[in-house]
Write a protein that holds these residues in place. Structure first.
Motif, mmCIF file in Angstrom:
data_model
loop_
_atom_site.group_PDB
_atom_site.id
_atom_site.type_symbol
_atom_site.label_atom_id
_atom_site.label_comp_id
_atom_site.label_asym_id
_atom_site.label_seq_id
_atom_site.Cartn_x
_atom_site.Cartn_y
_atom_site.Cartn_z
ATOM 1 N N LEU A 1 33.082 40.355 73.590
ATOM 2 C CA LEU A 1 34.167 41.140 74.197
ATOM 3 C C LEU A 1 35.324 40.246 74.620
ATOM 4 N N LYS A 2 36.531 40.791 74.496
ATOM 5 C CA LYS A 2 37.721 40.028 74.863
ATOM 6 C C LYS A 2 38.744 40.955 75.528
ATOM 7 N N ASP B 1 39.650 44.979 75.163
ATOM 8 C CA ASP B 1 38.566 45.849 74.677
ATOM 9 C C ASP B 1 38.170 46.822 75.786
ATOM 10 N N ARG B 2 37.663 47.996 75.380
ATOM 11 C CA ARG B 2 37.149 48.944 76.372
ATOM 12 C C ARG B 2 35.635 48.944 76.336
ATOM 13 N N VAL B 3 35.057 49.097 77.532
ATOM 14 C CA VAL B 3 33.614 49.154 77.668
ATOM 15 C C VAL B 3 33.285 50.334 78.574
ATOM 16 N N CYS C 1 33.979 42.394 83.834
ATOM 17 C CA CYS C 1 34.952 42.916 82.867
ATOM 18 C C CYS C 1 36.358 42.462 83.261
ATOM 19 N N VAL D 1 38.762 42.734 80.168
ATOM 20 C CA VAL D 1 38.163 43.874 79.468
ATOM 21 C C VAL D 1 38.359 45.123 80.333
ATOM 22 N N GLU E 1 36.934 54.604 72.706
ATOM 23 C CA GLU E 1 36.497 53.755 71.589
ATOM 24 C C GLU E 1 35.724 52.530 72.068
ATOM 25 N N SER E 2 34.793 52.772 72.971
ATOM 26 C CA SER E 2 33.960 51.665 73.472
ATOM 27 C C SER E 2 32.870 51.357 72.462
ATOM 28 N N ARG E 3 32.698 50.086 72.169
ATOM 29 C CA ARG E 3 31.617 49.650 71.270
ATOM 30 C C ARG E 3 30.392 49.223 72.061
#
Ligand code: WTA
Length: 685
Positions: A152-153, A156-158, A175, A180, A202-204
């Motif tokens: 993660l960078k 990005d969404r979490v 985060c 993040v 669009e969280s992976r």
């Protein structure tokens, strides 16, 4: 929002529908209570000239004072950029890290101080006290895991679907350390509700916990992650990794199987990152810190996007001066971090000030209504923050409990819904023992922090009223025609804020048009204008301002129901009902409830030829719980032969609301089917 309406039209609430304000109780104006002298003597803010520093002619530079509570890695150049209304940009050019501000910068003076007291629900499980040093270590290790194990960078969404445990602020701060963007979903929401938020953001990566305690039971929570991932996949979105914290480190508390490639037990993998340090990423002030999904007037929940610099400055200032937090205080906000109150006033505000913040896992009345006061006594909590719903439940179950404990609050907050004066007085006299200043804070997910409140060391309190606007906030009340009501008029209208402020959300994630339409279009004086004065913010609440300048909030003017202080969209509940194949129409109305404030009643009509059965009603209720969560469970599902309708075919929710609230539905002769009203009356409780 339907496409055939102009933005202006679409932003208008339909007056034929019921709104909360229309059925809100109208309490008489109450007398004043002075803040206790002992409180005033120690308060952070007692200078009434503070309001002179924040008059509109000093806008926006006055907010420098907010930003100066933070540590900037690069100081900002421009206080406010208004070049793209209403997308305001605060502290432009600045670089900052929220985690650094809430953790690292306190290590010099406060490393051995408790940052988080974690109180497990089972009373025989020890309370955990995490010092700032310990928090620093754990946040760094988890940030290393997020970066190295998950790739993660910044940006990005979490999605987080975590209960009230110390690992939740640790996860949020990790985060934030990386830049993040976290999106924490209330743990009581269903796996499906979580999936919608995963897909939209669009969280992976999904971060969860295997289980948690609630009302005496260890609930399997991992199971919801499986549903969420499957449902997201069905919507075409793949989740690569599910990180699972263990409620009891070292053992698994969920019977669900692990998916080898996808599921990661955090407590195992963390061992590889022992002692790792991660430099806080210097982020632009205007980069997003988090998304918080909330219900709005239409369809799906929307992701309110909050900034790093403006948001953090706003919650730090309001925590210091409205919550009156000093470093030596023990502060307990009994909200859930899954809501905005927990983000702003359990995690970011208090930790930015190096406070000790309590995180309580369970329900306030477990195992009995003395629990909060035992916790307060044990930890010597002196600032207490909760909602009218919790106060009403504690009063109902244990009116005499607080007197049995030796706790002393200097300051108490109520937030989230209007508080009845009787309940306020019990809070003041019995919970607070007459020793505490109370603030009734009015604000919203969108606003980041408080908008209206008395200043606790300066203003008298008035039960049932939120108070004046806080310094820097300039409200105005408009009528439905767009005319300003005179200040102090005592007339009800739609409350707006004239000016931008640093805590306001930046936009709706991936839906800037809806942001403009829903919050700014209605009272915008000129859509082409670049002047902030032309863009008042529409809060979506009805309000009155009394002659003393205090505001009273009457409730939502849109299709939102405030259940136990939690926002639920009527459309979301109705859509869940319509998933039951037998149902053709659904209408939700708010019903007054002695403890929860409002609860939903759900009316449904079936396909022609089908008979109403208790099974169908049960199926509808179950669908609401699985789509949204138990908090949205209807009080009753009423299967009606037909909905009351206007001649143009519109469901008259006002009539249904009157029936549910045992009020007179008024003149129904203009309905297309007036005869149905008596039949419905006979069916509803
Ligand atoms: C309502 C919660 C009366 C209001 C912080 C608002 C209140 C909605 C109060 C936002 C209060 C919040 N008195 N009503 N002190 N505080 N509300 O987004 O209707 O979960 O619009 O944010 O709660 O709910 P939200």
């Amino acid at each position: 929002m339907s496409k055939d309406k102009s933005p202006r039209e679409a932003a208008q609430p339909t007056m034929t529908d019921v709104s909360e304000a229309q059925i809100a109780v109208h309490w008489p104006e109450e007398g004043y209570y002075a803040p206790p002298n002992a409180f005033i003597a120690q308060a952070n803010l007692t200078d009434e000239r503070v309001f002179q520093r924040f008059t509109l002619d000093k806008f926006p530079e006055c907010f420098k004072e907010f930003a100066d509570l933070l540590s900037w890695s690069k100081y900002w150049e421009q206080t406010l950029d208004t070049s793209h209304p209403p997308f305001w940009r605060w502290f432009v050019g600045g670089r900052i890290n929220a985690c650094f501000n809430c953790v690292d910068r306190h290590l010099g003076a406060h490393k051995n101080k408790t940052a988080i007291h974690f109180v497990p629900e089972p009373e025989d499980e020890a309370v955990q006290h995490l010092t700032y040093q310990e928090l620093f270590v754990r946040v760094n290790e988890f940030a290393a895991l997020l970066r190295e194990h998950c790739g993660l960078k910044a940006g990005d969404r979490v999605t987080l679907h975590m209960p009230m445990v110390a690992e939740l602020p640790i996860t949020m701060l990790a985060c934030a350390r990386l830049g993040v963007i976290h999106s924490q979903v209330f743990s009581g929401f269903s796996g499906k509700a979580c999936a919608d938020r995963i897909v939209d953001s669009e969280s992976r990566v999904l971060i969860t916990m295997d289980a948690y305690y609630r009302a005496g039971k260890l609930l399997d929570h991992k199971e919801k992650a499986d549903t969420a991932v499957a449902e997201a996949a069905a919507q075409g979105h793949r989740v690569d990794k599910v990180l699972i914290w263990q409620r009891h480190p070292g053992r698994t508390s969920s019977p669900t199987k692990l998916d080898g490639g996808r599921d990661v037990i955090v407590n195992d993998v963390l061992k590889e990152y022992r002692g790792k340090r991660v430099e806080p990423v210097e982020m632009p002030a205007e980069a997003p810190l988090f998304l918080m999904y909330t219900s709005g007037t239409t369809g799906r929940p929307k992701g309110c996007q909050h900034s790093i610099g403006g948001y953090l400055a706003y919650v730090a200032w309001t925590s210091k001066y409205i919550q009156d937090i000093h470093p030596e205080d023990v502060y307990w906000c009994m909200a859930d971090i899954g809501w905005i109150t927990g983000h702003s006033y359990i995690v970011y505000g208090p930790l930015a000030l190096a406070a000790s913040s309590v995180v309580y896992e369970g329900v306030p009345t477990h195992p009995d209504a003395g629990r909060p006061w035992r916790i307060a006594e044990q930890l010597d909590v002196n600032i207490f923050h909760t909602s009218p719903t919790a106060i009403r439940a504690l009063r109902r179950d244990g009116p005499d409990e607080p007197a049995k404990y030796n706790h002393h609050f200097k300051h108490m907050t109520t937030v989230g819904e209007p508080i009845e004066p009787e309940v306020w007085k019990w809070y003041f006299n019995v919970v607070g023992k007459g020793e505490a200043a109370i603030v009734d804070t009015w604000w919203q997910t969108e606003t980041g922090g408080f908008l209206c409140s008395t200043l606790p060391g300066l203003h008298k309190m008035k039960p049932g009223s939120t108070g004046p606007a806080i310094p820097g906030i300039h409200p105005v009340i408009y009528d439905d025609e767009g005319k300003e009501l005179a200040s102090g008029s005592g007339k009800a209208g739609n409350i707006c804020i004239r000016n931008p402020w640093p805590g306001a959300f930046q936009t709706i994630w991936k839906d800037p048009d809806r942001f403009v339409r829903q919050y700014y279009a209605r009272y915008c004086k000129d859509p082409k204008s670049k002047d902030w004065r032309d863009w008042p913010y529409l809060a979506g609440d009805g309000a009155v301002q009394a002659a003393d300048g205090y505001y009273r909030i009457l409730g939502r003017i849109d299709d939102v129901i405030n259940v136990s202080g939690h926002r639920l969209g009527t459309k979301e509940i109705e859509s869940a009902a319509l998933l039951v194949p037998e149902v053709v129409e659904a209408a939700v109305v708010p019903v007054a409830d002695a403890v929860k404030g409002k609860v939903p009643d759900l009316y449904v009509a079936l396909k022609p030829g089908l008979a109403a059965t208790p099974e169908i009603a049960k199926k509808v209720s179950a669908s609401v719980v699985s789509e949204i969560g138990a908090i949205a469970r209807p009080r009753q599902v009423i299967v009606v032969p037909d909905m009351p309708k206007t001649r143009s075919g519109k469901i008259m929710r006002r009539v249904l609301a009157a029936i549910s609230n045992q009020q007179d539905p008024g003149d129904v002769s203009t309905l297309a089917n007036p005869e149905v009203v008596d039949k419905i009356k006979a069916l509803a409780k």
